[in-house]
Design an enzyme around this catalytic site. Structure first.
Site, PDB file in Angstrom:
ATOM      1  N   GLU A 168      -4.152  -6.896 -19.094  1.00 46.49           N
ATOM      2  CA  GLU A 168      -3.408  -5.984 -18.663  1.00 46.49           C
ATOM      3  C   GLU A 168      -3.520  -4.448 -19.451  1.00 46.49           C
ATOM      4  O   GLU A 168      -3.700  -4.665 -20.780  1.00 46.49           O
ATOM      5  CB  GLU A 168      -1.868  -6.122 -18.477  1.00 46.49           C
TER       6      GLU A 168
ATOM      7  N   GLU B  65       3.155  -9.569  -5.504  1.00 48.02           N
ATOM      8  CA  GLU B  65       2.845 -10.072  -6.862  1.00 48.02           C
ATOM      9  C   GLU B  65       4.154  -9.681  -7.741  1.00 48.02           C
ATOM     10  O   GLU B  65       4.384  -8.694  -8.167  1.00 48.02           O
ATOM     11  CB  GLU B  65       1.701  -9.833  -7.532  1.00 48.02           C
TER      12      GLU B  65
END
EC number: 4.2.1.20
Length: 278
Positions: A59, A48
């Protein structure tokens, strides 16, 4: 058959697919492609590549810092596509772009999917894209041969899991905690039950788990009820520490990252970084 499908089909008995996440342009633009090749050599079944974004909502701090550093270097979405092109010169390992919908919509959905596919991207993961609002991206991704991965979490309803499984291609990404990437697995004692439950509803795609995995033991424990696992923050933290240590040579840094990837996949000891020769 797509590269990602071929990867899952090629896994050995009881082998778990390993996906590793890096942010494009982190720790600096020149380091990204060598790092991608290092984790590729270390056994990543797919990669990724994070598209830097100014407001990465899902995140935790490590990936927020990585994204901010990449943006400070001026990394743009076209730059990320060029990174993929450079990686593709020497590798056929599946690579998915992970990011947020705003830059994709600004670029143009069809144009982005076209250019991503031409660069060698295999799929997209957009955590803030609700499946019920994904028609345009689903159509464009399918038209250009891209997988489109959707996420589920411990608080996702059974009906939504079914919808995600119907909409997703490539795999379904089960986040192990309701929170940010890099969260502590110990804070979610019911994660095993959640993944067993999700396994019952994900019938059309492989199910992979991520968020909070730091070691091989974490990966094996968490992926007992899934087809594989994804590691991001732990890898970002290791890269950050290596590149901030002036005693480390570039070769040693890359070897250490490769060794960490190998540890996550197969449990080999984590290599000890070696200082620059005097």
């Amino acid at each position: 058959m797509s590269r990602l499908d071929e990867t899952f089909d090629a896994l050995g008995p009881d082998e778990k697919a390993m996906g590793l996440f890096l942010t494009d342009g982190f720790p600096n633009p020149d380091a990204t492609v060598p790092l991608l090749h290092a984790i590729d050599r270390g056994g990543a079944d797919f990669i990724e590549l994070g598209m830097p974004f100014s407001d990465p909502l899902a995140e935790g701090r490590p990936i927020q810092r990585a994204s901010a550093r990449a943006l400070s270097h001026g990394v743009t979405l076209p730059d990320t596509l060029r990174t993929v092109e450079a990686f593709r010169e020497d590798s056929d390992t599946p690579l998915l772009l992970m990011g947020y919908v705003n830059p994709v919509f600004k670029y143009g959905v069809d144009a982005f999917c076209r250019d991503a596919a031409e660069a060698g991207v295999d799929g997209l993961i957009l955590p803030d894209l609700p499946p019920q609002e994904s028609d345009a991206l689903c159509d464009a991704a399918a038209a250009h041969g891209l997988e489109l991965v959707f996420l589920i979490a411990p608080n996702t309803s059974d009906e939504r899991i079914r919808v995600v499984d119907e909409r997703a291609t490539g795999f379904v990404y089960a986040v192990s905690v309701t929170g940010l990437t890099g969260s502590d697995l110990a804070e979610t004692p019911s994660v095993d039950e959640y993944l067993m439950h999700a396994r019952d509803f994900v019938a059309q795609n492989p199910l992979l788990v991520g968020f909070g995995i730091k070691t091989h033991d974490d990966a094996m424990e968490l992926s007992r009820h899934t087809d594989g696992f994804i590691v991001g923050s732990a890898l970002i933290n290791r890269v950050e520490a290596l590149w901030e240590d002036p005693e480390r040579s570039t070769t040693d840094r890359l070897d250490t990252v490769e060794g960490f990837a190998r540890h996550l996949k197969s449990g080999t000891p984590v290599p000890t970084p070696q200082p620059n020769p005097a």
